[in-house]
Structure formats: C-alpha cells, structure tokens
Design a protein around this motif. Structure first.
Motif, short mmCIF file in Angstrom:
data_model
loop_
_atom_site.label_atom_id
_atom_site.label_comp_id
_atom_site.label_asym_id
_atom_site.label_seq_id
_atom_site.Cartn_x
_atom_site.Cartn_y
_atom_site.Cartn_z
N GLY A 112 -44.51 23.82 -82.82
CA GLY A 112 -45.30 23.98 -81.80
C GLY A 112 -45.84 22.67 -81.54
O GLY A 112 -46.16 22.05 -80.34
N LEU A 113 -46.50 22.04 -82.54
CA LEU A 113 -47.46 21.02 -82.56
C LEU A 113 -46.51 19.87 -82.18
O LEU A 113 -46.89 18.87 -81.24
CB LEU A 113 -48.17 20.72 -83.99
N GLU A 114 -45.38 19.71 -82.95
CA GLU A 114 -44.35 18.47 -82.46
C GLU A 114 -44.08 18.66 -81.15
O GLU A 114 -43.96 17.52 -80.67
CB GLU A 114 -43.27 18.64 -83.58
N SER A 115 -43.66 19.76 -80.67
CA SER A 115 -43.31 19.78 -79.40
C SER A 115 -44.44 19.37 -78.51
O SER A 115 -44.05 18.80 -77.45
CB SER A 115 -42.91 21.42 -79.06
N ALA A 116 -45.68 20.02 -78.70
CA ALA A 116 -46.73 19.43 -77.70
C ALA A 116 -46.85 18.02 -77.90
O ALA A 116 -47.15 17.43 -76.85
CB ALA A 116 -48.10 20.06 -78.30
N THR A 117 -46.92 17.28 -79.08
CA THR A 117 -46.93 16.09 -79.01
C THR A 117 -45.99 15.02 -78.32
O THR A 117 -46.00 14.23 -77.53
CB THR A 117 -46.76 15.61 -80.52
N ILE A 118 -44.75 15.78 -78.69
CA ILE A 118 -43.39 14.95 -77.54
C ILE A 118 -43.77 15.11 -76.21
O ILE A 118 -43.65 14.27 -75.46
CB ILE A 118 -42.15 15.65 -77.87
N ILE A 161 -55.86 14.60 -71.76
CA ILE A 161 -56.87 15.63 -72.13
C ILE A 161 -56.06 16.97 -72.41
O ILE A 161 -56.22 17.70 -73.28
CB ILE A 161 -58.26 15.61 -70.99
N LYS A 162 -55.17 17.30 -71.47
CA LYS A 162 -54.58 18.57 -71.68
C LYS A 162 -53.71 18.56 -72.83
O LYS A 162 -53.52 19.44 -73.60
CB LYS A 162 -53.76 18.87 -70.55
N SER A 163 -53.03 17.62 -72.94
CA SER A 163 -52.04 17.61 -73.83
C SER A 163 -52.76 17.12 -75.38
O SER A 163 -52.43 17.93 -76.34
CB SER A 163 -51.15 15.91 -73.83
N ASP A 164 -53.80 16.44 -75.35
CA ASP A 164 -54.67 16.41 -76.53
C ASP A 164 -55.36 17.86 -76.82
O ASP A 164 -55.52 18.13 -77.92
CB ASP A 164 -55.69 15.30 -76.34
N THR A 165 -55.65 18.54 -75.70
CA THR A 165 -56.18 19.95 -76.12
C THR A 165 -55.29 20.99 -76.75
O THR A 165 -55.40 21.66 -77.53
CB THR A 165 -56.64 20.51 -74.77
N GLU A 166 -53.80 20.67 -76.08
CA GLU A 166 -52.80 21.55 -76.61
C GLU A 166 -52.66 21.41 -78.11
O GLU A 166 -52.34 21.99 -78.98
CB GLU A 166 -51.59 21.48 -75.70
N ILE A 167 -52.56 19.76 -78.39
CA ILE A 167 -52.10 19.42 -79.80
C ILE A 167 -53.40 19.97 -80.70
O ILE A 167 -52.89 20.26 -81.68
CB ILE A 167 -52.04 17.98 -79.67
N GLU A 168 -54.46 19.92 -80.42
CA GLU A 168 -55.68 20.46 -81.11
C GLU A 168 -55.41 21.83 -81.30
O GLU A 168 -55.83 22.44 -82.57
CB GLU A 168 -56.99 20.13 -80.59
N TYR A 169 -55.17 22.45 -80.33
CA TYR A 169 -54.86 24.13 -80.55
C TYR A 169 -53.69 24.27 -81.50
O TYR A 169 -54.34 25.15 -82.40
CB TYR A 169 -54.52 24.52 -79.04
N TRP A 170 -52.78 23.53 -81.64
CA TRP A 170 -51.90 23.75 -82.40
C TRP A 170 -52.05 23.29 -83.93
O TRP A 170 -51.87 23.94 -84.98
CB TRP A 170 -50.43 23.11 -82.07
#
Length: 116
Positions: free
Chosen positions: A25-31, A86-95
C-alpha cells in the motif's frame, strides 16, 4: 510446546503478511504520488509553453491582460501541485505509520509468545 510454537509461527506469518500488504500500500501510494506529480508538472509545463506562445502573438495592449491571466493559471496549477503533493505525502505517512504499528504489534505478539 510444538503447538504453541506452531501457533506463534502462524501468528507471526499472518502479521508478516499484513505488514507486506501495508508495504505494498505504501509503495502504491508512493507510485501514485510520483505519477500525479509528473502529470501536474507536465500540465504546468505545457500550459506555460502555450501561454508563452500566445504572448508572442498578441499586441502590446493585450500582453498585460494575458500575462496576468497566465500568472493566475500558473499559480492555480502550483497550488494544485502542492495540494497533490501534500495529499500524497499524507497518504505515504499514513501507510508508514500503519506499517510501523503492525511491526510493533508483531514484536509484541512475538515477545508474548516467547514468554509463554
């Protein structure tokens, strides 16, 4: 003892599978984050180039008007790019936090299993 070890191993494997899922999930969010950034950057570059071409063909009187409009559009696109980041960074931090919590839980369960 063997049953306890087997149960502990199953628990550990399940936790590891869960952690792998969160890593994916983290990898997917990063991509997704990088892809969104590339798309917005490409749109920004294209819009900037188009606006510059328009500026070269306009009269002096209209240049000020079009420049202002282009600056507003560029500013809006910069805001969109920042918001997406910001949204993507937040999602990455969540994961990342979810993965850290899962790993901490694995360690805790493993430690409890060792004590038993």
């Amino acid at each position: 003892k063997t049953q306890e070890l087997s149960a502990a191993t199953k628990t550990l494997h399940a936790a590891q599978a869960s952690a792998r899922s969160k890593e994916e999930g983290l990898e997917s969010a990063t991509i997704k984050h990088h892809t969104q950034r590339q798309i917005l950057t490409a749109k920004f570059d294209l819009t900037s180039k188009m606006k510059l071409q328009e500026l070269h063909t306009l009269t002096e009187a209209r240049m000020v008007e079009v420049t202002s409009k282009a600056e507003v559009e560029v500013s809006a696109m910069k805001v969109q790019l920042l918001e997406a980041r910001i949204k993507s960074d937040t999602e990455i931090e969540y994961w990342k936090h979810a993965l850290d919590a899962e790993l901490q839980e694995q360690v805790r369960v493993h430690a409890e299993d060792k004590r038993k």
